[in-house]
Design an enzyme around this catalytic site. Structure first.
Site, PDB file in Angstrom:
ATOM      1  CE  LYS A 158       0.659  -4.525   3.095  1.00 34.50           C
ATOM      2  NZ  LYS A 158       0.929  -6.422   2.435  1.00 34.50           N
TER       3      LYS A 158
ATOM      4  CE1 TYR B 298      -3.232  -2.958   5.675  1.00 38.04           C
ATOM      5  CE2 TYR B 298      -3.301  -0.391   5.575  1.00 38.04           C
ATOM      6  CZ  TYR B 298      -2.963  -1.334   4.831  1.00 38.04           C
ATOM      7  OH  TYR B 298      -3.210  -1.721   2.980  1.00 38.04           O
TER       8      TYR B 298
ATOM      9  CB  THR C 109      -0.699   0.644   1.148  1.00 35.25           C
ATOM     10  OG1 THR C 109      -1.775   1.146   1.638  1.00 35.25           O
ATOM     11  CG2 THR C 109      -0.039  -0.096   2.735  1.00 35.25           C
ATOM     12  CG  ASP C 110      -1.365   4.923  -0.820  1.00 42.25           C
ATOM     13  OD1 ASP C 110      -2.305   4.536  -0.193  1.00 42.25           O
ATOM     14  OD2 ASP C 110      -1.655   5.905  -1.568  1.00 42.25           O
ATOM     15  CD  GLU C 111      -2.979   3.623   4.113  1.00 45.66           C
ATOM     16  OE1 GLU C 111      -3.368   3.633   5.538  1.00 45.66           O
ATOM     17  OE2 GLU C 111      -4.773   3.082   3.842  1.00 45.66           O
TER      18      GLU C 111
END
Length: 374
Positions: free
Chosen positions: A169, A165, A140-142
């Site tokens: 990741k 989260y 994810t870009d998060e």
């Protein structure tokens, strides 16, 4: 065996998390456009669903929790893959805040167990298959944190996760990269922006808004609603994933977004998305208008990232991925279609979002017939 979708020699594909939102889209594409045997490894948690996949003799479901190292090794051995696409992950930020332990177990320990099992499998393959083998990690870009009003994430953006989260990741990304550099495992990584589309579990923004608005219930909106997200249609994402998995340079990462240009239609504030859907429902269901009255500001999420945006230049240049253009009318037309279906009593508000009749349309207006809302 070969196909237009997969290179020669990729006959067995293992997809982890293949009963989830993005994973099931990958499985459907592989079954529809390749001749490969597809092994779907999923623990079958609260958001898992195989309904969209249907019956196919080349689809093999392996109910396995990656936290269980022995079961993971057994599943990898049974699948005997030429390609692994790793999507299995706990992914809801709010849930990670309330219960971070599950995210560490699934996203970090689970990825570690999978890497160990896959490395053992890869090292024992015959030379020809070993040369072709690939492990694709989807992230994810998060992991990059939060942007200000300008700029975009790219493959060189430093990691700066802000939630349990995204931290889990980020850890899994680093594990995959380390297994490449330390053990030579042939890996490719991708980091995507916010996905939307068919079969999305109704805890994410767009399905929640539609469900709440149609039911006449309060529509929760965090803070001032000005948080910006780069919206990526899931089927477009799948296109990029398969290209990266099969053609990406080993050891490299690729960012995948909805369009890639700051200020483009793929970047929308949460409030804009919510108000757009409400405006369409006002026309279709005037008895509930104005639906915007249901928008209820709630206390902002702790550590809520302000803006995400992707620079997709690398994957576009290296792999030929066409930049996707977010359709201004995608969300409103979908809201119109779903409201029309519910209005006719075909599905109730508790089940419609996971029924194939409605979900196959997702938020992509070109994928199915829609009512005339002009």
């Amino acid at each position: 065996m070969s196909s237009a979708l997969l290179p020669e020699g990729i006959n067995r594909v293992l997809v982890t998390g293949g009963a989830g939102f993005i994973g099931s889209a990958v499985v459907r594409r592989l079954l529809a456009e390749s001749d490969a045997e597809v092994f779907n490894l999923d623990k079958f948690g609260y958001a898992s669903d195989l309904s969209s996949i249907g019956n196919n003799s080349r689809h093999h479901f392996l109910k396995t929790d990656l936290v269980d190292a022995a079961a993971t090794a057994e599943a990898v051995s049974k699948a005997d893959p030429d390609l692994v696409m790793h999507l299995a992950a706990e992914s809801h930020v709010d849930r990670s805040i309330d219960g971070p332990g599950a995210f560490i177990e699934s996203n970090v320990t689970g990825t570690f167990n999978l890497l160990q099992a896959v490395r053992c499998h890869w090292e024992q393959l015959p030379d020809e298959r070993r040369e072709r083998f690939r492990f694709h990690h989807i992230s994810t870009d998060e992991v990059f944190g939060s942007l200000g009003p300008s700029g975009r994430f790219s493959e060189t953006t430093p990691y700066d996760p802000r939630s349990p989260y995204s931290a889990s990741k980020a850890a899994s990304d680093h594990l995959v990269s380390a297994w490449h550099h330390t053990y030579g495992l042939p890996v490719v990584l991708t980091n995507c922006s916010n996905n939307y589309g068919p079969w999305q579990f109704p805890e994410k923004l767009i399905p929640v808004v539609i469900l709440k608005a149609v039911a006449g219930e309060p529509i929760p909106l965090y803070g001032d609603g000005a948080n910006v997200r780069d919206w990526l249609y899931v089927e477009d994402h799948v296109e990029a994933l398969i290209l990266a998995a099969t053609r990406g340079n080993l050891g490299e990462s690729y960012c995948v977004g909805g369009a890639g240009d700051h200020g483009s239609p793929s970047e929308r504030t949460n409030r804009d998305v919510v108000e757009t859907i409400c405006a369409v429902l006002d026309r279709l269901r005037p008895q509930g208008a104005p639906h915007a009255r249901l928008i209820t500001r709630v206390t902002d999420r702790p550590g809520h990232d302000r803006r995400y945006a992707i620079d997709a230049a690398k994957i576009t240049t290296e792999l030929g991925v066409i930049r996707m253009k977010f359709r201004h009318d995608a969300a409103p037309k979908t809201a119109a279609y779903i409201a029309d279906v519910i209005g006719k009593g075909l599905y109730n508000t508790k089940t419609f979002y996971r029924s194939d009749f409605v979900i196959q349309c997702g938020l992509h207006p070109t994928k199915c017939p829609l009512p005339n809302i002009a």
